[in-house]
Design an enzyme around this catalytic site. Structure first.
Site, PDB file in Angstrom:
ATOM      1  N   SER A  65      47.809  35.346  43.259  1.00 23.85           N
ATOM      2  CA  SER A  65      46.792  36.129  43.968  1.00 23.85           C
ATOM      3  C   SER A  65      47.015  36.248  45.472  1.00 23.85           C
ATOM      4  CB  SER A  65      45.406  35.529  43.740  1.00 23.85           C
ATOM      5  OG  SER A  65      44.905  35.967  42.517  1.00 23.85           O
ATOM      6  N   LYS A  68      47.699  39.616  46.740  1.00 19.66           N
ATOM      7  CA  LYS A  68      46.626  40.614  46.905  1.00 19.66           C
ATOM      8  C   LYS A  68      46.397  40.949  48.387  1.00 19.66           C
ATOM      9  CE  LYS A  68      44.206  39.068  42.713  1.00 19.66           C
ATOM     10  NZ  LYS A  68      43.106  38.234  42.193  1.00 19.66           N
ATOM     11  N   TYR A 193      51.594  44.995  38.781  1.00 19.97           N
ATOM     12  CA  TYR A 193      50.716  43.890  39.191  1.00 19.97           C
ATOM     13  C   TYR A 193      51.307  42.529  38.796  1.00 19.97           C
ATOM     14  CZ  TYR A 193      46.593  40.852  39.268  1.00 19.97           C
ATOM     15  OH  TYR A 193      45.728  39.811  39.491  1.00 19.97           O
ATOM     16  N   TYR A 245      38.159  32.766  45.994  1.00 23.14           N
ATOM     17  CA  TYR A 245      37.358  33.138  44.824  1.00 23.14           C
ATOM     18  C   TYR A 245      35.884  32.810  45.092  1.00 23.14           C
ATOM     19  CZ  TYR A 245      42.059  32.257  42.911  1.00 23.14           C
ATOM     20  OH  TYR A 245      43.398  32.193  42.705  1.00 23.14           O
ATOM     21  N   VAL A 263      46.662  31.100  41.387  1.00 27.55           N
ATOM     22  CA  VAL A 263      46.576  30.151  40.270  1.00 27.55           C
ATOM     23  C   VAL A 263      47.842  29.340  40.007  1.00 27.55           C
ATOM     24  CG1 VAL A 263      44.725  31.155  38.898  1.00 27.55           C
ATOM     25  CG2 VAL A 263      47.054  31.965  38.598  1.00 27.55           C
TER      26      VAL A 263
HETATM   27  N1  GLN Z   1      48.254  36.925  38.134  1.00 26.92           N
HETATM   28  C1  GLN Z   1      47.011  36.237  38.104  1.00 26.92           C
HETATM   29  C2  GLN Z   1      45.971  36.969  37.275  1.00 26.92           C
HETATM   30  O1  GLN Z   1      45.801  38.134  37.402  1.00 26.92           O
HETATM   31  C3  GLN Z   1      46.520  36.070  39.498  1.00 26.92           C
HETATM   32  C4  GLN Z   1      45.173  35.411  39.560  1.00 26.92           C
HETATM   33  C5  GLN Z   1      45.050  34.361  40.590  1.00 26.92           C
HETATM   34  O2  GLN Z   1      46.003  33.878  41.185  1.00 26.92           O
HETATM   35  N2  GLN Z   1      43.843  33.953  40.770  1.00 26.92           N
HETATM   36  O3  GLN Z   1      45.303  36.387  36.474  1.00 26.92           O
END
Ligand code: GLN
Length: 309
Positions: A65, A68, A193, A245, A263
């Site tokens: 993430s 992003k 993605y 988050y 994650v």
């Molecule tokens: N690739 C992961 C997902 O879409 C990224 C989510 C994350 O790092 N929180 O679930």
């Protein structure tokens, strides 16, 4: 502000790395299950060029993430503020990052912000390019410019593993497609993605990305503007309000710096005018944040008085 000192960093990491036992490695992306919970690394890249680090600093993890933030910066540079925020909102959420519920009840039905999965998928969908390869190349090129390392690439195994199991993210996409938030092929979007999330690097390379934001989007080496400062500021604002988050509020009170977690167990932090910090420790708490990362940043922020508040 005081520079981060190598000895302090080693000591602080020694204190917090035992907490790895308090969490769990992400397992919903099968390839991430293999990560060893006791792994730990941290790097602080100062704007003045000095980098201090400790732990498994050469280990490459996927940024998940954290990507992003970069896709948001690119979408802003390509389309401007108005176009971007016609597709995604600007508000934080108490729902988990993979949630679909507000897409259903929200009016108009658009993702709440660019840091949750739905919002990030909508942002990636906006990126210019004829296909997934073009868009992934754009994200990689930005990373290559910032880090000065054009060998950085995505981890094919992790990308494939997520692509094959991303049923929830596919659901978010179909929901948004129905409501006109995204256009084109969902499979192509998922391909882009999952590759952007699987971009792989070590803590020192990631800390350089943090340092760029700490330097208002300007290259540490040449002073050249890589991300316009206004867009860099928008990215950092989302890191404060939504980057951790649904634990962003707690993180703001305890640490108080713009940060984004992923994650894989990574957290990227930005200390304005001082530098960027990247921590890796794959053991996660129940909200998906690195246990070691949270503890370490809390200690560092208290010690060096980093809170922006
Ligand atoms: N690739 C992961 C997902 O879409 C990224 C989510 C994350 O790092 N929180 O679930």
């Amino acid at each position: 502000m005081q520079n981060v000192n190598q000895e302090d960093l080693v000591k602080m990491m020694e204190h917090v790395r035992v907490y790895a036992n308090n969490g769990k490695v992400a397992d919903y992306i099968p390839a991430l299950k293999k990560q060893r919970p006791e792994m730990h690394a941290v790097a602080f890249q100062h704007i003045n060029g000095e980098c201090v680090s400790t732990g498994q600093v050469d280990y490459n993890f996927t940024i998940q993430s954290v990507s992003k933030v970069l896709s948001l910066a690119i979408a802003l540079m390509e389309h401007g503020v108005e176009a971007v925020f016609s597709r995604v909102g600007l508000e934080p959420t108490s729902d988990p990052f993979y949630s679909i519920s507000t897409l259903e009840v929200g009016k108009p039905s658009k993702p709440l912000n660019p840091m949750i999965n739905a919002g990030a998928l909508a942002i990636t969908n906006m990126l210019c390019g004829g296909n997934s390869e073009d868009r992934v190349r754009t994200i990689l090129s930005l990373i290559h410019r910032i880090t000065g390392d054009d060998t950085i690439y995505y981890d094919e195994e992790v990308a494939k593993s997520e692509f094959e199991t991303a049923f929830l993210n596919r659901s978010l996409c179909y929901f948004m497609k129905q409501n006109g938030v995204i256009t084109g092929s969902v499979e192509e979007l998922l391909d882009t993605y999952t590759k952007q999330c699987a971009i792989s690097m070590n803590v020192e390379q990631l800390a350089k990305i943090g340092a760029l934001f700490a330097n208002d989007g300007k290259s540490l080496d040449t002073g050249e503007e890589i991300i316009p400062s206004f867009y860099s500021r928008i990215c950092k604002t989302f890191m404060v309000t939504c980057g951790m988050y649904n634990a962003s509020g707690e993180f703001a009170t305890k640490v108080g710096i713009p940060a984004k977690s992923g994650v894989s167990g990574v957290i990227l932090g930005v200390v304005k005018n001082l530098g960027g910090v990247a921590v890796f420790g794959p053991s996660l708490d129940e909200k998906g944040n690195s246990v070691i990362g949270l503890k370490l940043l809390e200690k560092m922020s208290a010690h060096y008085e980093w809170s922006i508040f």
